[in-house]
Design a protein around this motif. Structure first.
Motif, PDB file in Angstrom:
ATOM      1  N   PRO A  84       0.693  -1.634  -0.059  1.00 47.33           N
ATOM      2  CA  PRO A  84       0.174  -0.466  -0.280  1.00 47.33           C
ATOM      3  C   PRO A  84       1.242   1.777   0.190  1.00 47.33           C
ATOM      4  O   PRO A  84       2.105   1.477   0.064  1.00 47.33           O
ATOM      5  CB  PRO A  84      -1.269  -0.286   1.775  1.00 47.33           C
ATOM      6  N   ALA A  85      -0.187   2.188   0.137  1.00 44.77           N
ATOM      7  CA  ALA A  85       1.302   3.684  -0.527  1.00 44.77           C
ATOM      8  C   ALA A  85       1.490   4.111   1.303  1.00 44.77           C
ATOM      9  O   ALA A  85       1.667   3.098   2.574  1.00 44.77           O
ATOM     10  CB  ALA A  85       0.227   4.401  -0.450  1.00 44.77           C
ATOM     11  N   ARG A  86       3.052   4.202   0.896  1.00 48.97           N
ATOM     12  CA  ARG A  86       3.383   5.078   2.357  1.00 48.97           C
ATOM     13  C   ARG A  86       2.460   5.363   3.811  1.00 48.97           C
ATOM     14  O   ARG A  86       2.374   6.364   3.329  1.00 48.97           O
ATOM     15  CB  ARG A  86       4.835   5.586   1.983  1.00 48.97           C
ATOM     16  N   PRO A  87       2.467   5.418   4.686  1.00 52.15           N
ATOM     17  CA  PRO A  87       1.796   6.208   5.619  1.00 52.15           C
ATOM     18  C   PRO A  87       2.498   7.366   5.866  1.00 52.15           C
ATOM     19  O   PRO A  87       4.067   8.045   5.637  1.00 52.15           O
ATOM     20  CB  PRO A  87       1.827   4.897   6.995  1.00 52.15           C
ATOM     21  N   SER A  88       1.894   8.228   7.158  1.00 53.58           N
ATOM     22  CA  SER A  88       2.410   9.711   7.272  1.00 53.58           C
ATOM     23  C   SER A  88       2.447   9.463   8.541  1.00 53.58           C
ATOM     24  O   SER A  88       1.338   8.877   9.189  1.00 53.58           O
ATOM     25  CB  SER A  88       1.723  11.020   7.241  1.00 53.58           C
ATOM     26  N   ARG A  89       3.760  10.061   9.332  1.00 50.88           N
ATOM     27  CA  ARG A  89       3.461   9.778  10.777  1.00 50.88           C
ATOM     28  C   ARG A  89       2.896  10.588  11.236  1.00 50.88           C
ATOM     29  O   ARG A  89       2.770  11.838  11.022  1.00 50.88           O
ATOM     30  CB  ARG A  89       5.071  10.178  11.413  1.00 50.88           C
ATOM     31  N   ARG A  90       2.047  10.198  12.582  1.00 50.30           N
ATOM     32  CA  ARG A  90       1.323  11.274  13.195  1.00 50.30           C
ATOM     33  C   ARG A  90       1.711  11.422  14.452  1.00 50.30           C
ATOM     34  O   ARG A  90       1.997  10.989  15.103  1.00 50.30           O
ATOM     35  CB  ARG A  90      -0.306   9.766  13.464  1.00 50.30           C
ATOM     36  N   MET A  91       2.147  12.874  15.073  1.00 52.08           N
ATOM     37  CA  MET A  91       2.250  12.851  16.370  1.00 52.08           C
ATOM     38  C   MET A  91       1.364  12.559  17.399  1.00 52.08           C
ATOM     39  O   MET A  91       0.187  12.727  17.654  1.00 52.08           O
ATOM     40  CB  MET A  91       2.400  15.015  16.123  1.00 52.08           C
ATOM     41  N   PRO A  92       2.344  12.149  18.961  1.00 46.57           N
ATOM     42  CA  PRO A  92       1.144  11.569  19.674  1.00 46.57           C
ATOM     43  C   PRO A  92       0.687  12.491  20.534  1.00 46.57           C
ATOM     44  O   PRO A  92       1.355  13.360  20.447  1.00 46.57           O
ATOM     45  CB  PRO A  92       2.016  10.310  20.307  1.00 46.57           C
ATOM     46  N   GLU A 140      11.660  13.896   7.132  1.00 41.83           N
ATOM     47  CA  GLU A 140       9.704  13.557   6.860  1.00 41.83           C
ATOM     48  C   GLU A 140       9.281  13.043   8.028  1.00 41.83           C
ATOM     49  O   GLU A 140       8.341  13.872   9.165  1.00 41.83           O
ATOM     50  CB  GLU A 140       9.590  13.097   6.070  1.00 41.83           C
ATOM     51  N   ILE A 141       9.594  12.027   8.582  1.00 41.83           N
ATOM     52  CA  ILE A 141       9.722  11.172   9.993  1.00 41.83           C
ATOM     53  C   ILE A 141      10.152  11.511  11.323  1.00 41.83           C
ATOM     54  O   ILE A 141       9.513  11.097  12.374  1.00 41.83           O
ATOM     55  CB  ILE A 141       9.384   9.434   9.395  1.00 41.83           C
ATOM     56  N   ALA A 142      11.353  12.238  11.009  1.00 35.11           N
ATOM     57  CA  ALA A 142      12.256  12.028  12.183  1.00 35.11           C
ATOM     58  C   ALA A 142      11.820  12.858  13.504  1.00 35.11           C
ATOM     59  O   ALA A 142      11.553  12.713  13.811  1.00 35.11           O
ATOM     60  CB  ALA A 142      13.814  13.340  12.337  1.00 35.11           C
ATOM     61  N   PRO A 143      10.794  14.118  12.833  1.00 33.76           N
ATOM     62  CA  PRO A 143       9.850  14.595  14.531  1.00 33.76           C
ATOM     63  C   PRO A 143       8.945  14.217  14.549  1.00 33.76           C
ATOM     64  O   PRO A 143       9.199  13.859  16.034  1.00 33.76           O
ATOM     65  CB  PRO A 143       9.075  15.849  13.234  1.00 33.76           C
ATOM     66  N   LEU A 148      15.134   4.719   6.960  1.00 41.34           N
ATOM     67  CA  LEU A 148      13.965   4.203   7.068  1.00 41.34           C
ATOM     68  C   LEU A 148      12.334   5.386   6.768  1.00 41.34           C
ATOM     69  O   LEU A 148      12.897   6.944   7.031  1.00 41.34           O
ATOM     70  CB  LEU A 148      13.144   3.340   7.672  1.00 41.34           C
ATOM     71  N   THR A 149      11.650   5.628   5.441  1.00 39.59           N
ATOM     72  CA  THR A 149      10.682   6.585   5.336  1.00 39.59           C
ATOM     73  C   THR A 149       9.442   6.464   5.442  1.00 39.59           C
ATOM     74  O   THR A 149       8.632   7.435   5.739  1.00 39.59           O
ATOM     75  CB  THR A 149      10.968   6.719   3.847  1.00 39.59           C
ATOM     76  N   GLY A 150       9.610   5.442   6.681  1.00 35.69           N
ATOM     77  CA  GLY A 150       7.872   5.607   6.876  1.00 35.69           C
ATOM     78  C   GLY A 150       7.334   3.725   7.346  1.00 35.69           C
ATOM     79  O   GLY A 150       8.534   2.839   6.546  1.00 35.69           O
ATOM     80  N   SER A 151       6.511   3.105   8.406  1.00 35.16           N
ATOM     81  CA  SER A 151       6.664   1.541   8.262  1.00 35.16           C
ATOM     82  C   SER A 151       4.777   1.941   9.193  1.00 35.16           C
ATOM     83  O   SER A 151       4.085   2.482   9.521  1.00 35.16           O
ATOM     84  CB  SER A 151       7.065   1.135   9.518  1.00 35.16           C
TER      85      SER A 151
END
Length: 200
Positions: free
Chosen positions: A6-14, A101-104, A187-190
């Motif tokens: 599937p498409a790469r997911p975006s990270r969400r801030m907790p 992009e996902i480090a933060p 790593l760019t997403g998981s």
């Protein structure tokens, strides 16, 4: 075995008041595999890989691409486990292993762990890697993770691991070159893959 990527997911801030249960999940699986405190599941993104596309694949073969992906994921997992074991200390140490992009999101996740005064003990075992996709600009792979030896501890060293936590999960992870023309991946997403039958 998984059939499609599937498409790469975006990270969400907790959420800043994330519960210990969600933080425990984050220590074990990463936020991408956990429901957020407001009850929403992570959302997928159709953002294209940031690495510039070329006419030739990054690696000469699928086997080489998979080996590089496993090496990158193991490096990320080792550093993530170290930061988690130290209670979220110095979260910027994760930056060399993930995209900017996902480090933060990861850093905020570790800061939440530090705020909750919890930490992990033990490391997940990574096995059963299978290539999902090898394109001119990116690599994706399915990986299995065994959390049997991972525990969550509070500030006094008490084991607060949820009895319902998973001990086995399948993960779909995306990677891209750390630098242009580099064969070192980051790593760019998981995301957690629902079907973990190929891990059995």
């Amino acid at each position: 075995m998984p059939e499609a990527s599937p498409a790469r997911p975006s990270r969400r801030m907790p959420h800043p008041r994330a519960t210990a249960a969600v933080l425990s999940c984050a220590l074990l699986l990463g936020t991408a595999a956990c429901a957020s405190p407001d009850g929403d599941a992570p959302r997928a993104s159709t953002t294209a890989p940031s690495a510039a596309a070329t006419d030739e694949p990054i690696f000469a073969s699928d086997e080489e691409a998979l080996a590089a992906a496993v090496e990158a994921y193991e490096a990320y997992s080792e550093m993530s486990a170290l930061i988690s074991a130290e209670g979220g200390k110095d979260p910027d140490r994760i930056r060399p292993y993930v995209s900017k992009e996902i480090a933060p999101g990861y850093i905020t996740e570790f800061e939440s762990i530090a705020e909750a005064e919890i930490r992990s003990s033990g490391e997940a075992r990574i096995f059963g890697a299978k290539l999902a996709e090898h394109s001119p600009s990116a690599v994706s792979a399915y990986l299995c993770r065994d959390y049997s030896d991972v525990r969550i501890l509070d500030s006094e060293g008490n084991d607060i691991t949820s009895p319902d936590r998973p001990t086995l999960s399948a993960t779909l992870a995306w990677f891209e070159p750390a630098d242009e023309n580099s064969k070192t991946l980051i790593l760019t997403g998981s995301e957690e893959w629902d079907d973990n039958s190929f891990c059995q």
